[in-house]
Motif scaffolding. Sequence first.
Motif, PDB file in Angstrom:
ATOM      1  N   SER A  72     -10.188   5.392  -7.869  1.00 52.60           N
ATOM      2  CA  SER A  72      -8.832   5.464  -8.403  1.00 52.60           C
ATOM      3  C   SER A  72      -7.887   5.999  -7.334  1.00 52.60           C
ATOM      4  N   HIS A  73      -6.613   5.648  -7.489  1.00 48.91           N
ATOM      5  CA  HIS A  73      -5.647   6.092  -6.483  1.00 48.91           C
ATOM      6  C   HIS A  73      -4.288   6.321  -7.115  1.00 48.91           C
ATOM      7  N   THR A  74      -3.716   7.458  -6.820  1.00 52.94           N
ATOM      8  CA  THR A  74      -2.349   7.765  -7.207  1.00 52.94           C
ATOM      9  C   THR A  74      -1.499   7.704  -5.951  1.00 52.94           C
ATOM     10  N   PRO A  75      -0.486   6.836  -5.918  1.00 54.55           N
ATOM     11  CA  PRO A  75       0.329   6.697  -4.702  1.00 54.55           C
ATOM     12  C   PRO A  75       0.863   8.036  -4.215  1.00 54.55           C
TER      13      PRO A  75
ATOM     14  N   ILE B 156     -13.415   3.198   8.661  1.00 54.39           N
ATOM     15  CA  ILE B 156     -13.489   3.655   7.274  1.00 54.39           C
ATOM     16  C   ILE B 156     -12.106   3.615   6.625  1.00 54.39           C
ATOM     17  N   HIS B 157     -11.089   4.003   7.385  1.00 56.89           N
ATOM     18  CA  HIS B 157      -9.717   3.989   6.878  1.00 56.89           C
ATOM     19  C   HIS B 157      -9.319   2.572   6.459  1.00 56.89           C
ATOM     20  N   LEU B 158      -9.640   1.588   7.287  1.00 58.50           N
ATOM     21  CA  LEU B 158      -9.327   0.205   6.961  1.00 58.50           C
ATOM     22  C   LEU B 158     -10.138  -0.276   5.757  1.00 58.50           C
ATOM     23  N   ALA B 159     -11.391   0.196   5.663  1.00 65.11           N
ATOM     24  CA  ALA B 159     -12.233  -0.183   4.523  1.00 65.11           C
ATOM     25  C   ALA B 159     -11.639   0.348   3.225  1.00 65.11           C
ATOM     26  N   LEU B 160     -11.117   1.582   3.255  1.00 68.07           N
ATOM     27  CA  LEU B 160     -10.505   2.155   2.058  1.00 68.07           C
ATOM     28  C   LEU B 160      -9.237   1.396   1.675  1.00 68.07           C
ATOM     29  N   VAL B 161      -8.500   0.933   2.674  1.00 69.45           N
ATOM     30  CA  VAL B 161      -7.299   0.140   2.386  1.00 69.45           C
ATOM     31  C   VAL B 161      -7.697  -1.180   1.729  1.00 69.45           C
ATOM     32  N   ILE B 162      -8.807  -1.761   2.182  1.00 67.56           N
ATOM     33  CA  ILE B 162      -9.292  -3.010   1.576  1.00 67.56           C
ATOM     34  C   ILE B 162      -9.726  -2.766   0.137  1.00 67.56           C
ATOM     35  N   ILE B 163     -10.378  -1.619  -0.098  1.00 66.62           N
ATOM     36  CA  ILE B 163     -10.828  -1.285  -1.453  1.00 66.62           C
ATOM     37  C   ILE B 163      -9.630  -1.047  -2.369  1.00 66.62           C
ATOM     38  N   VAL B 164      -8.618  -0.356  -1.851  1.00 63.97           N
ATOM     39  CA  VAL B 164      -7.409  -0.063  -2.644  1.00 63.97           C
ATOM     40  C   VAL B 164      -6.201  -0.611  -1.874  1.00 63.97           C
ATOM     41  N   PRO B 165      -5.992  -1.921  -1.867  1.00 69.37           N
ATOM     42  CA  PRO B 165      -4.958  -2.531  -1.024  1.00 69.37           C
ATOM     43  C   PRO B 165      -3.537  -2.143  -1.396  1.00 69.37           C
ATOM     44  N   ARG B 166      -3.314  -1.664  -2.612  1.00 66.66           N
ATOM     45  CA  ARG B 166      -1.952  -1.309  -3.009  1.00 66.66           C
ATOM     46  C   ARG B 166      -1.427  -0.064  -2.296  1.00 66.66           C
TER      47      ARG B 166
ATOM     48  N   LEU C 148      -1.165   0.108   0.928  1.00 70.75           N
ATOM     49  CA  LEU C 148      -0.523  -0.292   2.184  1.00 70.75           C
ATOM     50  C   LEU C 148       0.996  -0.446   2.094  1.00 70.75           C
ATOM     51  N   PRO C 149       1.534  -1.137   1.073  1.00 70.10           N
ATOM     52  CA  PRO C 149       2.990  -1.339   1.046  1.00 70.10           C
ATOM     53  C   PRO C 149       3.799  -0.047   1.092  1.00 70.10           C
TER      54      PRO C 149
ATOM     55  N   GLY D  23       7.613   3.326   1.992  1.00 68.70           N
ATOM     56  CA  GLY D  23       7.723   4.735   1.627  1.00 68.70           C
ATOM     57  C   GLY D  23       7.874   4.971   0.137  1.00 68.70           C
ATOM     58  N   ARG D  24       8.006   3.897  -0.642  1.00 60.48           N
ATOM     59  CA  ARG D  24       8.328   4.042  -2.053  1.00 60.48           C
ATOM     60  C   ARG D  24       7.311   3.367  -2.969  1.00 60.48           C
ATOM     61  N   VAL D  25       7.258   3.859  -4.215  1.00 61.73           N
ATOM     62  CA  VAL D  25       6.555   3.178  -5.292  1.00 61.73           C
ATOM     63  C   VAL D  25       7.519   3.077  -6.458  1.00 61.73           C
ATOM     64  N   ARG D  26       7.288   2.093  -7.314  1.00 63.20           N
ATOM     65  CA  ARG D  26       8.163   1.866  -8.450  1.00 63.20           C
ATOM     66  C   ARG D  26       7.528   2.422  -9.708  1.00 63.20           C
TER      67      ARG D  26
END
Length: 218
Positions: free
Chosen positions: A119-122, A186-196, A198-199, A204-207
Amino acid sequence: MSKAAAKTRKGRSVIVHPLVVRITHWVNAFAIVCMVMSGWQIYDASPLLPFVFPPTITLGGWLGGAIAWHLAMMWLLIANGILYLGYGLASRHFKKSFFPLSARGVWSDFRSALHFNLSHTPGVYNAVQKLLYLGVLLLGILAFLSGLAMWKPVQFEWLAAILGSYPSLRWLHFIAMTGIVGFVVIHLALVIIVPRTLPSMITGRVRLDDETGVHHEA
């Protein structure tokens, strides 16, 4: 809540990565890639192990060119690091982002990552990310100190005396570099696992979608 107020709330975006953090992050990414590639070219001139890195993934073309790239990126990383360190201390970014940290939390998040269920909280680092960031900071310090002692052994004789002989310094520098490369993988692997994730490192923002407080990358 009125319809107009609800619509305003639904469209609201929040900053999760300040501008300084985003700038230093991407500058670091560029500088580290260049340092690693030029470092591999320097390594190829006198290998520590019975292998060399292919020319296609090295930078500099020859030993002198690689050293020039390596030193240039070193100064860029130092300047960028001073900016990040100053901001992190002044804004308490380090304390808020990297602590608290526990072995139980790391193990729990690691297991979730292996099952692609992390799970990930922006804007909030999970325990695995906290450990990795703190670890790569220490590796960066080791790489800097060992590299400094090799580059200026006379001026920093005291540092060389602490870290060891020239061969020992080369091994320390190589090990630190390998650890940093491992972090990047590993950092890139985590981005692949939770791609959201990256934007928001770009914008700098989330909606904020609705009153439940659920966030999506802006």
